[in-house]
Each structure stands twice: as C-alpha cells, then as structure tokens.
Write a protein that holds these residues in place. Structure first.
Motif, short mmCIF file in Angstrom:
data_model
loop_
_atom_site.label_atom_id
_atom_site.label_comp_id
_atom_site.label_asym_id
_atom_site.label_seq_id
_atom_site.Cartn_x
_atom_site.Cartn_y
_atom_site.Cartn_z
N TYR A 1 0.86 -1.18 0.00
CA TYR A 1 0.00 0.00 0.00
C TYR A 1 0.90 1.24 0.00
CZ TYR A 1 -3.66 3.26 1.22
OH TYR A 1 -4.55 4.32 1.20
N SER B 1 -8.35 2.56 2.02
CA SER B 1 -7.21 2.14 2.84
C SER B 1 -6.73 0.75 2.42
CB SER B 1 -7.58 2.16 4.33
OG SER B 1 -8.30 1.01 4.69
N ALA C 1 3.85 6.55 -1.17
CA ALA C 1 4.98 6.61 -0.24
C ALA C 1 6.18 7.32 -0.84
CB ALA C 1 5.37 5.19 0.14
N PRO C 2 6.74 8.29 -0.11
CA PRO C 2 7.95 8.96 -0.58
C PRO C 2 9.17 8.09 -0.30
CG PRO C 2 7.19 9.96 1.47
CD PRO C 2 6.24 8.83 1.17
N LYS C 3 9.21 6.93 -0.93
CA LYS C 3 10.29 5.95 -0.68
C LYS C 3 11.07 5.77 -1.96
CE LYS C 3 9.19 3.40 3.21
NZ LYS C 3 10.17 2.83 4.13
N ARG D 1 -8.03 -5.06 12.93
CA ARG D 1 -7.07 -4.83 11.85
C ARG D 1 -5.68 -4.50 12.43
NH1 ARG D 1 -7.31 -0.53 6.75
NH2 ARG D 1 -5.50 -1.43 5.70
N ALA D 2 -5.66 -3.72 13.49
CA ALA D 2 -4.37 -3.41 14.13
C ALA D 2 -3.70 -4.68 14.64
CB ALA D 2 -4.58 -2.41 15.27
N MET E 1 -2.27 -6.52 11.66
CA MET E 1 -1.01 -5.86 11.26
C MET E 1 0.13 -6.29 12.18
SD MET E 1 -2.18 -1.96 10.49
CE MET E 1 -2.70 -1.43 8.84
N ALA F 1 -1.39 -4.15 4.73
CA ALA F 1 -0.72 -3.21 3.81
C ALA F 1 0.60 -3.76 3.27
CB ALA F 1 -0.50 -1.85 4.47
N ARG G 1 6.40 -4.91 4.26
CA ARG G 1 6.12 -3.68 3.53
C ARG G 1 7.33 -3.21 2.74
NH1 ARG G 1 2.68 -0.10 7.93
NH2 ARG G 1 0.95 -1.57 8.07
N PHE G 2 7.12 -2.87 1.50
CA PHE G 2 8.13 -2.34 0.57
C PHE G 2 9.22 -3.35 0.21
CE2 PHE G 2 6.14 1.29 2.62
CZ PHE G 2 5.62 1.90 1.50
#
Lengths: 490, 95
Positions: free
Chosen positions: A194, A208, A240-242, A386-387, A390, A439, A464-465
């Motif tokens: 995400y 989301s 995402a600024p990745k 959901r938390a 995660m 995500a 993630r990523f």
C-alpha cells in the motif's frame, strides 16, 4: 512467428532490435481479440483505431531511437483506471457514459513511454467480487475452461493476459482482486505494498485497501511493470515517498544465489483451514519442497488472528465503500434517473437503477456498520482487529522474508456456482485479504494444475516495501518449475 | 443478529437507495447471515488496542499552497447529466 506468444520482455527486446514493429504486434493482438473475445468477454471497451494510432506513434519513437522498454507495448487496463477521452465504466451502469477528463497517474506513465492502450477490461462492478460475475455488462469466461469464472475482480485483465490478448495488464487489488484471478487464469499477479503505486485516477472502492498492480505472463514482466508504475506521486497523499529499486534486480539475485539466506514462513493457521481443495494443497506442498531445495529455510509461523480476517475485512471494506460511492448521485457525472419527483427521489432512483445487487448490498452493510449506535461494535471493533492483524504480520516478518500460502482454497469455480450466496463467496477470499489488511505486498505465481486442468497459483507475501523478495522468490519458483502448458489453447 | 425489514428500509434511506419488497426481503436474510458471521469479532480481546485508522503512513502530508489554473467549466461539466451553461442542473429543491 506468432507475435502474440511474446512476453513483454521479449517483445520489448524485439522492438528495440527493430525485428518487429508495434503496429504488427498490436495488430496481432487486435486480430486475436476480434476472433476470441466474443467467447471470453474480457474487454468492455477495445478501440482498434486508437490502439493502431498509438502503435504508429510508438513506431516513430522507436525509429528515432527515442524509446523505453514500454514503447509500443500493448497493455490492457482494468476499467476503473481513468483514461482521458476513453470511456471508464468501473463495470457499472452508473458510469456507462463516463468519459474521464484526465489520465490516472499509472496511465500517464504508460502514455509518456508510448505504450499502446489496447482496451479496458471487464471487472466486478466497482471491484466488488471474486468472479467478475458482478459486472453490469457480462461475465468474463476463464480461457482455460469457458464454463469457469476467471476470478475477480480483475477477471478481465487476468483473462486477457492468459488468452494472449495483450503483452500485460494492470489491475487493482483491494482484497485479492489481482492475485486471485491471476491464480485462476495461470498468470502472474502482483499486489504492491500500500502506497508503492499512486492511486490517483483509480476509481475508489475502499481507500485504505486499494492498490494498483501488474498482471503479466512472467515474473520478469511484473518486475518491468513495477519499474514503470511504482513511485511517489504528489497527487496521491497516501503514496509513499520511498526510493524505488530496480525490481528486475530480484531476478539477478535469484540467478546468483537461488533462495539461499531466505526464510520462508508457513502460517500454521492457514493449513488448518477447512475446505482447502486437495489439488491446491498438493501444489502448495510441492512449492514448499521446491523452495527448500533452492536453498530457502522453511519455518512454521503463527498469525493468531487469521480466523477474524474475513469478518474484519467485510466490515471495513463496505464501510469505506459506502462513503466513497456516495458521490455517485446523478449530479456531476454518470447516469441520472429520469422522471423523478424531487431531488431525494432522483438520488434514490439513480443509485438503485445504476448500482447492481452486490454494490447495493455492500453500501447497505457499510451504512449499517457506520450508523449511530453500531459504529463502535462494527467499524471501531474491526479497525482494532485490523491493528492486531497488522501486528501479527509485523511479528512474522521479524523472522521471515516470505510467507507462503495458497491464493484461493479451490481452483476456479463454475460460473453461477456461488453467485447467489454472498457469504460463501466472501469466505473464499481468506488467503488474500490479509495482505490488504496489513498493507503488505503479495504475489501470485502459476505453480500447477488441478486434475481438471485448471491453473493453480501460489501466494507469497513479504514485509512492507519488500517487493524485491517476492520477485526473487516468485521468479525462482517460476523458473525452476518450468510449468507446461503455460497458456491455454483457446 | 436478525435484521428486520424496517431496519433495512431505514438503512436504505440513509444510503439513498430505493428497494422493492423482493429486494428488501432478500437483503434481510443475507444481511442477517453476513452480520451474524461478523459477530465472531466479539470474541477478540481488543483491550488497549488503538484502531488502525489507515494503512501505512501515520503522518500528515502537506504541500505548498500554489495557485494553479483550473480546468474550467467545459472540462468540469463535460460529464454532467444535465447542465445549463456553467451550472449543474438538479431537480427542484425548494417547493
């Protein structure tokens, strides 16, 4: 040579070497669509003249050596990606006449590299469904077995790639809508993390959870598509600024070291799940053994809240949908009911005529779950669960690079088999929903066939990523299995 | 969880949907099944758990407030079901 058999990577290479032209390649696909899509119904809109004009422009770029690996490559788009000047229906009657005035960011990227947009593919209305039977237009058929569904909601994109109607396609994945149809159609589907890909210009379903990703013939093609579409976009504040890696480096990583040093987790709750088809289980076991032989370390992990994923998802997604879809009110764009008594009547008749049964059902569930007195018990509770989901994944990825699982409990089911029983349909999404809830990225790679000859994929999820791990492991499985046949005889 | 037809009707009104009797009855049964299934969430202990209100980045995103040209009414109204010059037309609101 049969041009339609070329992968994206191979076609790009031959275009670059000027052994083929984009016009020839595009024409080969258009001919195939014309002959076979009458049966399969994978496209809602295909504009041959526009495609050939784009191909001619691409050929000019290539002639002047001003091209990228995507120049002249025919790509199909799920019909919820806005295309300037080209009808975008979202599989719904409410957007039947909607012509976007701008391009989605991913579409803009395709156009900048002079790809050929060959058409807009069929989908479950507003991406709500797992079989493409919820399209307001027609159901799409599975190219491997025309009485079976292609999966959904990106069923048109997956069927079009499997039927070799295009070099590659884009889909969207809110709860498995790229990975599950990819599995059912025997192609590769990647749902990025995400935020990895801009959602600007994607018609929203559940904001989301939604993510755009590639559906391709090979893992290499998926890596190439990711190189084009990934990256931060100021027009999508959730992007995402990745830094974006070269995703094809995942392929070289496998070629160099196999899967050595990689830890593959098997979520124990997944294998205890009732209703896993024996053929799906056999494919899973086979891949596990294969990955071990390629150097991966296999270990058992726990995702303790697995049993609550479907319930939490089917509250959160409809809640977000009921809010997102409120905009379709017959005022600014789309269908408007005629001969109505007043404004309220116009809203009601527009929505009730414009939306199909599944969309109305989810709007009702979402509205109910968000209404006064129920918010805490449903949406609030689901967001807390959901938390916890995660946190389960974060913990699993402390010790694993990849989580391995089936994509769907069964191979593609028959058309009409489950359409009258929404809850049973929701339960088939069990293995794919978690990646959206957490995500994290996920990939589906073809890994075998059922006794009846239907394709079965394998799912891998990563932190993630870390799409690179998915590409490395997915490519490893694809290359080592060397599955045949890779494409249906249509 | 049993949902009555009246409840479905009330929710449909909030969502601006109009249902005929057949649709309402079908939805009653389906919603009762679906929401009944959701009741399993009651078994999860969420004491002290903060809800996940989004998916990934829990920080605000700001940008410079730079004026840009608007696409203008021709583009904005291109898909309007009914319009009058530069305005959307809707059914009469005030009686």
């Amino acid at each position: 040579m049969d041009l339609h058999t070329l992968s994206l990577a191979r076609a790009a290479q031959m275009l670059d070497e000027k052994k083929i032209s984009s016009t020839e390649l595009t024409r080969a696909y258009l001919d195939r669509i014309k002959t076979h899509d009458r049966t399969l119904n994978s496209f809602i809109t295909a504009d041959a003249d526009a495609a050939l004009a784009q191909a001619a422009a691409a050929d000019d770029q290539i002639a002047s050596n001003n091209h990228t690996p995507f120049t002249g490559i025919p790509v199909a788009l799920k019909d919820l990606l806005c295309t300037k000047g080209m009808r975008t229906t979202c599989g719904s009657k409410i957007l039947d006449n909607f012509v976007p005035q701008y391009d989605a960011t991913v579409v803009e990227k395709l156009r900048q590299s002079h790809s050929v947009i060959i058409g807009k593919t069929n989908m479950d209305e507003f991406a709500m469904g797992s079989s493409t039977e919820n399209s307001a237009y027609f159901p799409t058929r599975n190219p491997w077995h025309v009485d079976s569904v292609p999966g959904g909601s990106s069923g048109g994109s997956a069927a079009a790639v499997a039927a070799q109607f295009c070099s590659a396609a884009l889909g969207s994945d809110t709860g498995g809508s790229i990975r599950q149809p990819a599995s059912h159609c025997g192609v590769v589907g990647l749902k990025p993390t995400y935020g990895r890909v801009s959602r600007y210009g994607l018609v929203s379903y559940a904001s989301s959870l939604d993510q755009i990703g590639p559906i391709t013939r090979t893992v290499e093609d998926a890596a190439l598509m990711m190189n084009l579409i990934a990256g931060h976009d100021p027009k999508d504040s959730t992007s995402a600024p990745k830094p974006v890696p070269d995703f094809t480096s995942g392929l070289t990583a496998f070629d160099k070291t196999g899967l050595k040093g990689m830890t593959v987790g098997i979520p124990k709750e997944y294998l205890d799940m009732p209703g896993i088809d024996p053929d799906v289980r056999a494919v899973f076991d086979n891949v596990r053994t294969l990955m071990e032989s390629l150097g991966a370390e296999i270990r058992s992990v726990s995702l303790p809240h697995t049993d609550y994923v479907v319930a939490a998802y089917y509250i959160i997604a409809p809640c977000e949908a009921s809010s997102n879809l409120a905009r379709f009110d017959g005022v600014k764009y789309g269908f408007r009911a005629q001969d109505t008594a007043d404004l309220m009547d116009m809203y009601k008749q527009t929505k009730s005529t414009g939306f199909g049964p599944e969309v109305q059902r989810r709007i009702i569930i979402g509205t109910y779950a968000l209404s006064a007195g129920y918010y805490d018990a449903y949406y609030g509770k689901a967001s807390q669960v959901r938390a916890l989901i995660m946190a389960d994944f974060a913990k699993a990825f402390e010790t694993c690079d990849i989580l391995l699982s089936p994509v769907a409990p069964t191979p593609a089911f028959r058309i009409k088999e489950k359409i009258d029983d929404p809850l049973t349909m929701y339960l088939t999404d069990i293995f794919t929903l978690s990646a959206n809830m957490a995500a994290v990225p996920g990939i589906s790679v073809p890994a075998g066939f059922s006794a009846a000859g239907l394709p079965i994929g394998i799912q891998m999820m990563a932190n993630r990523f870390d799409e690179l791990s998915l590409i490395r492991a997915g490519y490893g499985v694809e290359k080592s299995m060397n599955l045949a046949p890779r494409f249906p005889d249509i | 969880m049993k949902i009555s037809e009246q409840e479905v009707e009330n929710i449909a009104h909030l969502a601006r949907l109009k249902m005929d009797d057949e649709q309402r009855q079908a939805l009653c049964g389906q919603l009762s099944d679906i929401l009944g299934y959701m009741d399993k969430l009651a078994h999860v202990d969420v004491t002290g758990v903060a809800p996940a209100s989004g998916a990934a980045f829990m920080h605000n995103v700001l940008r410079e407030d730079v004026p840009q040209t608007s696409p203008g009414p021709r583009v904005t109204l291109a898909n309007a079901p009914e319009k009058d010059q530069d305005y959307y037309l809707v059914p009469r609101v005030v009686k």
